[in-house]
Design a protein around this motif. Structure first.
Motif, short mmCIF file in Angstrom:
data_model
loop_
_atom_site.label_atom_id
_atom_site.label_comp_id
_atom_site.label_asym_id
_atom_site.label_seq_id
_atom_site.Cartn_x
_atom_site.Cartn_y
_atom_site.Cartn_z
N ASP A 69 0.87 -1.18 0.00
CA ASP A 69 0.00 0.00 0.00
C ASP A 69 0.91 1.23 0.00
N PRO A 70 0.76 2.14 -0.96
CA PRO A 70 1.66 3.29 -1.04
C PRO A 70 1.65 4.19 0.18
N VAL A 71 0.64 4.08 1.02
CA VAL A 71 0.61 4.91 2.23
C VAL A 71 1.83 4.63 3.10
N PHE A 72 2.34 3.38 3.07
CA PHE A 72 3.49 3.04 3.90
C PHE A 72 4.78 3.65 3.34
N LEU A 73 4.83 3.82 2.04
CA LEU A 73 5.96 4.52 1.43
C LEU A 73 5.95 5.99 1.85
N GLU A 74 4.76 6.57 1.88
CA GLU A 74 4.63 7.97 2.28
C GLU A 74 4.98 8.16 3.76
N ILE A 75 4.56 7.20 4.59
CA ILE A 75 4.86 7.28 6.02
C ILE A 75 6.36 7.15 6.25
N ALA A 76 6.98 6.19 5.56
CA ALA A 76 8.44 6.02 5.69
C ALA A 76 9.16 7.28 5.25
N GLU A 77 8.66 7.92 4.20
CA GLU A 77 9.31 9.14 3.73
C GLU A 77 9.19 10.24 4.78
N GLN A 78 8.04 10.33 5.45
CA GLN A 78 7.88 11.34 6.50
C GLN A 78 8.90 11.13 7.61
N VAL A 79 9.11 9.86 7.99
CA VAL A 79 10.08 9.54 9.04
C VAL A 79 11.49 9.90 8.58
N LEU A 80 11.81 9.60 7.33
CA LEU A 80 13.15 9.89 6.82
C LEU A 80 13.39 11.38 6.65
N LYS A 81 12.36 12.13 6.32
CA LYS A 81 12.53 13.58 6.24
C LYS A 81 12.84 14.17 7.61
N GLU A 82 12.20 13.63 8.64
CA GLU A 82 12.50 14.07 10.00
C GLU A 82 13.92 13.65 10.37
N PHE A 87 19.66 14.65 11.47
CA PHE A 87 21.02 14.14 11.27
C PHE A 87 21.74 14.72 10.06
N GLY A 88 21.02 15.39 9.18
CA GLY A 88 21.64 15.86 7.95
C GLY A 88 21.56 14.80 6.87
N ARG A 89 22.66 14.56 6.20
CA ARG A 89 22.68 13.63 5.08
C ARG A 89 22.36 12.20 5.52
N ILE A 90 21.43 11.54 4.80
CA ILE A 90 21.06 10.16 5.10
C ILE A 90 21.02 9.35 3.80
N ASP A 91 20.97 8.04 3.95
CA ASP A 91 20.85 7.14 2.80
C ASP A 91 19.36 6.88 2.56
N TRP A 92 18.83 7.49 1.50
CA TRP A 92 17.39 7.39 1.24
C TRP A 92 16.97 6.01 0.73
N SER A 93 17.92 5.16 0.37
CA SER A 93 17.54 3.83 -0.12
C SER A 93 16.90 2.98 0.97
N ILE A 94 17.03 3.42 2.25
CA ILE A 94 16.40 2.68 3.34
C ILE A 94 14.89 2.84 3.31
N LEU A 95 14.38 3.73 2.46
CA LEU A 95 12.93 3.96 2.37
C LEU A 95 12.17 2.65 2.18
N PHE A 96 12.63 1.80 1.26
CA PHE A 96 11.88 0.60 0.91
C PHE A 96 11.84 -0.44 2.03
N PRO A 97 12.99 -0.83 2.63
CA PRO A 97 12.90 -1.75 3.76
C PRO A 97 12.19 -1.16 4.97
N MET A 98 12.31 0.17 5.18
CA MET A 98 11.58 0.77 6.29
C MET A 98 10.08 0.72 6.05
N ALA A 99 9.65 1.07 4.84
CA ALA A 99 8.22 1.01 4.51
C ALA A 99 7.69 -0.41 4.64
N ASP A 100 8.49 -1.37 4.21
CA ASP A 100 8.12 -2.78 4.31
C ASP A 100 7.94 -3.17 5.77
N HIS A 101 8.85 -2.73 6.63
CA HIS A 101 8.74 -3.04 8.05
C HIS A 101 7.52 -2.39 8.67
N ILE A 102 7.27 -1.13 8.33
CA ILE A 102 6.11 -0.42 8.88
C ILE A 102 4.82 -1.13 8.48
#
Length: 276
Positions: A69-82, A87-102
Motif C-alpha cells: 500500500d503506497p501509504v506506507f511509502l509515504e509514512i516512511a518518507e515522512q520519518v526519513l525527512k524528519e 542528522f543531515g545527510r542520510i541514505d534514502w535507499s532505506i525507504l523501501f525496507p523501512m516502509a516494508d517493516h512499517i
C-alpha cells in the motif's frame, strides 16, 4: 522529463525517466492526481525520487512497491525527512525496507500480534537520538491509520534510521545491540554487581563495546596499546576484558585488534570502582 507508468495514489507514482530509461518512485503531494499511463510530465516541484533498482533483503524495490500500500511509502518518507532534519545527510535507499517493516508492523498490530523485543532498552540507550527521532512515527500512524505502536516497534524503526545514517544494515545494528547486552551481563556476573544503567560509567562502557564491535566489523585498529599498563595495574579487569573480547570475536565472527583488551579493561575498572 518523465513518462507515467502507474499512479499508485494521489501522492505516489511510478514513472520512467526518459533521460536514462529507468523506473523511479516519485512521492509528492498531489502528483498522482489525474495522471494517466504514458502521460509525460516534468519533474514535479517538491517531489522526492527513488530508484526502483535498489535491492533489499526481501527482493528489489520494484517488487516491494508492487505489493505494498503506497501509504506506507509515504509514512516512511515522512520519518526519513524528519531523520534528515535531525542528522543531515542520510541514505534514502532505506525507504523501501523501512516502509516494508512499517507495513508488517501495522498488520501485526491490527491482528493483535504485537511483539516484544528484549533489546528495546538497549536500542534506546545505544541509539538514543535515532530512537527519539523514530518516535515521530507515533503521531503519523495515529493520524493516518488510527494505529498506536509501542516502544518495541519504535525500537525497530530506530534501527532503520541508524542504518540510514551509518554504514550498518539493520541486522548488524541488532547484532551489535545483542552483543553489547551479553558483554555487559558478563561484566555483571564476573563482578557480582548490578550495574546502574543510568550511570555515566555504564553509558561509556556500553558505547565502548558498541564501537569496539563496529571497529571489528570494519577491520579498524586502535592507535594506542594500553595492554601492558592495564594488565599490571588492574589484572582482574584485564582478564575479564580479554574474556569479553573473545566472546565478541566469536559472536561477530570477526577478529579484534589485541589492543582493544586494554581499553575495555579501563572501562570495566571504572564501572567496578563506581559500583563499590
Amino acid at each position: 522529463m518523465f513518462r507515467v507508468k502507474k499512479a499508485l495514489n494521489h501522492n505516489t507514482i511510478i514513472a520512467i525517466n526518459m533521460a536514462d530509461n529507468r523506473e523511479y518512485l516519485l512521492i509528492g503531494k498531489g502528483i498522482g492526481f489525474g495522471k494517466k499511463v504514458s502521460e509525460r510530465m516534468e519533474t514535479p516541484k517538491g517531489c522526492t525520487m527513488y530508484s526502483l533498482r535498489e535491492h533489499t533483503e526481501r527482493g528489489t524495490a520494484m517488487e516491494l512497491v508492487k505489493d505494498m500500500d503506497p501509504v506506507f511509502l509515504e509514512i516512511a518518507e515522512q520519518v526519513l525527512k524528519e531523520s534528515e532534519r535531525i542528522f543531515g545527510r542520510i541514505d534514502w535507499s532505506i525507504l523501501f525496507p523501512m516502509a516494508d517493516h512499517i507495513a508488517f508492523a501495522v498488520r501485526r498490530i491490527q491482528n493483535n500480534e504485537q511483539i516484544s523485543n528484549p533489546l528495546t532498552s538497549d536500542i534506546r540507550a545505544l541509539f538514543h537520538m535515532e530512537y527519539k527521532t523514530a518516535e515521530c512515527i507515533r503521531p503519523i500512524l495515529r493520524e493516518r491509520l488510527d494505529v498506536e505502536i509501542d516502544e518495541h516497534e519504535v525500537g525497530y524503526i530506530a534501527l532503520h534510521i541508524h542504518s540510514a545514517i551509518e554504514e550498518e544494515n539493520v541486522a548488524l545494528s541488532m547484532q551489535i545491540a545483542q552483543t553489547v547486552r551479553e558483554c555487559i551481563q558478563m561484566v555483571e556476573e564476573a563482578t557480582g554487581q548490578t550495574i546502574d544503567v543510568m550511570s555515566l560509567s555504564y553509558n561509556r562502557l556500553m558505547n565502548h563495546v558498541r564501537y569496539m564491535a563496529a571497529r571489528a566489523v570494519k577491520g579498524e585498529k586502535l592507535k594506542l596499546n594500553m595492554n601492558d599498563y592495564m594488565s599490571t595495574k588492574f589484572p582482574e579487569a584485564y582478564e575479564l576484558a580479554a574474556q569479553v573480547c573473545k566472546h565478541l570475536e566469536t559472536y561477530l565472527r570477526k577478529p579484534l585488534d589485541e589492543s582493544e583488551i586494554g581499553y575495555l579493561a579501563m572501562h570495566i575498572e571504572r564501572v567496578a570502582a563506581q559500583e563499590e
